[in-house]
Scaffold this motif. Structure first.
Motif, PDB file in Angstrom:
ATOM      1  N   GLU A   1       6.048  -2.584  -9.504  1.00 10.77           N
ATOM      2  CA  GLU A   1       6.298  -3.500  -8.382  1.00 10.77           C
ATOM      3  C   GLU A   1       5.467  -3.091  -7.180  1.00 10.77           C
ATOM      4  OE1 GLU A   1      10.029  -4.400  -5.292  1.00 10.77           O
ATOM      5  OE2 GLU A   1      10.434  -3.680  -7.320  1.00 10.77           O
TER       6      GLU A   1
ATOM      7  N   THR B   1       2.682  -1.751   2.785  1.00 17.86           N
ATOM      8  CA  THR B   1       2.801  -2.005   1.350  1.00 17.86           C
ATOM      9  C   THR B   1       3.263  -0.734   0.653  1.00 17.86           C
ATOM     10  OG1 THR B   1       0.979  -3.603   1.428  1.00 17.86           O
ATOM     11  CG2 THR B   1       1.545  -2.718  -0.733  1.00 17.86           C
TER      12      THR B   1
ATOM     13  N   VAL C   1       2.498 -18.103 -15.207  1.00 15.68           N
ATOM     14  CA  VAL C   1       2.203 -16.658 -15.275  1.00 15.68           C
ATOM     15  C   VAL C   1       2.386 -16.113 -16.688  1.00 15.68           C
ATOM     16  CG1 VAL C   1       2.827 -16.340 -12.861  1.00 15.68           C
ATOM     17  CG2 VAL C   1       4.546 -15.900 -14.624  1.00 15.68           C
TER      18      VAL C   1
ATOM     19  N   ARG D   1      10.215 -13.223  -3.656  1.00 16.17           N
ATOM     20  CA  ARG D   1      10.460 -13.073  -2.222  1.00 16.17           C
ATOM     21  C   ARG D   1      11.758 -12.303  -2.045  1.00 16.17           C
ATOM     22  NH1 ARG D   1      10.360 -17.118   2.855  1.00 16.17           N
ATOM     23  NH2 ARG D   1      12.014 -16.141   4.107  1.00 16.17           N
TER      24      ARG D   1
ATOM     25  N   ILE E   1       1.374 -10.845 -14.615  1.00 11.79           N
ATOM     26  CA  ILE E   1       1.679 -10.862 -13.186  1.00 11.79           C
ATOM     27  C   ILE E   1       2.882 -11.755 -12.920  1.00 11.79           C
ATOM     28  CG2 ILE E   1      -0.664 -10.411 -12.329  1.00 11.79           C
ATOM     29  CD1 ILE E   1      -0.947 -13.448 -11.917  1.00 11.79           C
ATOM     30  N   SER E   2       3.540 -11.529 -11.792  1.00 10.78           N
ATOM     31  CA  SER E   2       4.562 -12.440 -11.275  1.00 10.78           C
ATOM     32  C   SER E   2       4.832 -12.027  -9.844  1.00 10.78           C
ATOM     33  CB  SER E   2       5.855 -12.393 -12.115  1.00 10.78           C
ATOM     34  OG  SER E   2       6.427 -11.108 -12.110  1.00 10.78           O
ATOM     35  N   ALA E   3       5.729 -12.740  -9.185  1.00 11.15           N
ATOM     36  CA  ALA E   3       5.999 -12.471  -7.776  1.00 11.15           C
ATOM     37  C   ALA E   3       7.442 -12.795  -7.450  1.00 11.15           C
ATOM     38  CB  ALA E   3       5.050 -13.274  -6.881  1.00 11.15           C
TER      39      ALA E   3
ATOM     40  N   SER F   1       5.103  -8.355  -5.777  1.00  9.32           N
ATOM     41  CA  SER F   1       4.384  -8.737  -6.989  1.00  9.32           C
ATOM     42  C   SER F   1       4.696  -7.733  -8.088  1.00  9.32           C
ATOM     43  CB  SER F   1       2.879  -8.818  -6.736  1.00  9.32           C
ATOM     44  OG  SER F   1       2.370  -7.556  -6.336  1.00  9.32           O
ATOM     45  N   PHE F   2       4.584  -8.179  -9.335  1.00  7.20           N
ATOM     46  CA  PHE F   2       4.904  -7.345 -10.490  1.00  7.20           C
ATOM     47  C   PHE F   2       3.758  -7.392 -11.495  1.00  7.20           C
ATOM     48  CE2 PHE F   2       8.946  -8.671  -8.701  1.00  7.20           C
ATOM     49  CZ  PHE F   2       9.693  -7.500  -8.707  1.00  7.20           C
ATOM     50  N   SER F   3       3.670  -6.340 -12.301  1.00 11.51           N
ATOM     51  CA  SER F   3       2.619  -6.260 -13.321  1.00 11.51           C
ATOM     52  C   SER F   3       3.096  -6.849 -14.645  1.00 11.51           C
ATOM     53  CB  SER F   3       2.196  -4.803 -13.528  1.00 11.51           C
ATOM     54  OG  SER F   3       3.296  -4.029 -14.008  1.00 11.51           O
TER      55      SER F   3
ATOM     56  N   ILE G   1       7.250  -9.894   0.408  1.00  5.78           N
ATOM     57  CA  ILE G   1       6.736 -10.555  -0.788  1.00  5.78           C
ATOM     58  C   ILE G   1       6.419  -9.458  -1.802  1.00  5.78           C
ATOM     59  CG2 ILE G   1       4.902 -11.969  -1.785  1.00  5.78           C
ATOM     60  CD1 ILE G   1       6.844 -13.513  -0.015  1.00  5.78           C
TER      61      ILE G   1
END
Length: 213
Positions: A112, A142, A84, A93, A89-91, A166-168, A164
């Motif tokens: 986020e 969401t 990444v 849990r 982006i990233s993610a 996700s990030f910018s 789950i």
């Protein structure tokens, strides 16, 4: 003058194309053996990149929620998932046991987006104008938390909750307000001044969260 423009146009186009070629690449798998920089990690040599670099399997396993907040975050940030790097982006849990909470915190490096995949989560954020936005999220719901805003997640059900996220950013950063105040060596007298809490409360929280002073 018209002749000068005619001469300069090919030169300008050449420089523009050269700059574009330098900036455009398919990917930049992070070389974690090098130092991180504000622009990310240096790229791993393409000849050393394999398909495995683009796959992260860590989000399929529940995190350990046997801790004071009864919560666990399993990150797939650049430090765990070098592919990444540079992609914005990233993610992660998020696991919340019954009664679990991710206290007020902020991600200074990215926004986020959270998707509930199991259970019920009360979540919200506080804007810089101190406006409060919070609700109860159910499976499939969401919610987005804008970059830098204080936000939280609480398991509001009786069963385990999973989301789950996700990030910018490949490295969004994290600062938990409670730990920032009470899990360090900032003198209690200073904490009392900036929080309006009394000495007994501050020292109790420091003891719980491992702070000193």
């Amino acid at each position: 003058m018209a002749q000068d423009k005619t001469i300069m146009l090919p030169i300008f186009l050449s420089l523009l194309l050269s700059a574009s070629d330098a900036l455009v690449q398919d990917f930049c798998v992070g070389d974690l053996s090098a130092a991180d920089t504000p622009a990310g990690y240096p790229c791993k040599k393409v000849s050393a990149v394999t398909c495995d670099d683009f796959v992260f399997t860590g989000l399929g396993k529940a995190g350990n929620t046997s801790n004071i907040i009864k919560a666990a975050v399993t990150p797939a940030f650049v430090g765990q998932f070098p592919a990444v790097n540079g992609l914005g982006i990233s993610a992660a849990r998020l696991d919340l046991a019954p009664g679990g909470v991710v206290p007020l915190h902020t991600h200074p490096g990215g926004s986020e987006l959270l998707v509930v995949v199991q259970g019920t989560i009360c979540a919200g954020f506080i804007s810089s104008a101190n406006a409060v936005y919070f609700t109860t999220l159910y499976k499939g719901d969401t919610m987005v938390f804008p970059q830098g805003q204080l936000h939280f997640q609480i398991n509001s059900g009786n069963d385990n909750a999973v989301a789950i996220v996700s990030f910018s950013s490949p490295n969004p950063g994290l600062q938990i307000t409670s730990f920032a105040l009470f899990a360090n060596s900032l003198p209690s007298a200073v904490v009392e001044k900036v929080t309006f809490l009394d000495d007994e409360q501050v020292k109790k929280l420091k003891k719980v969260l491992g702070g000193t002073g």
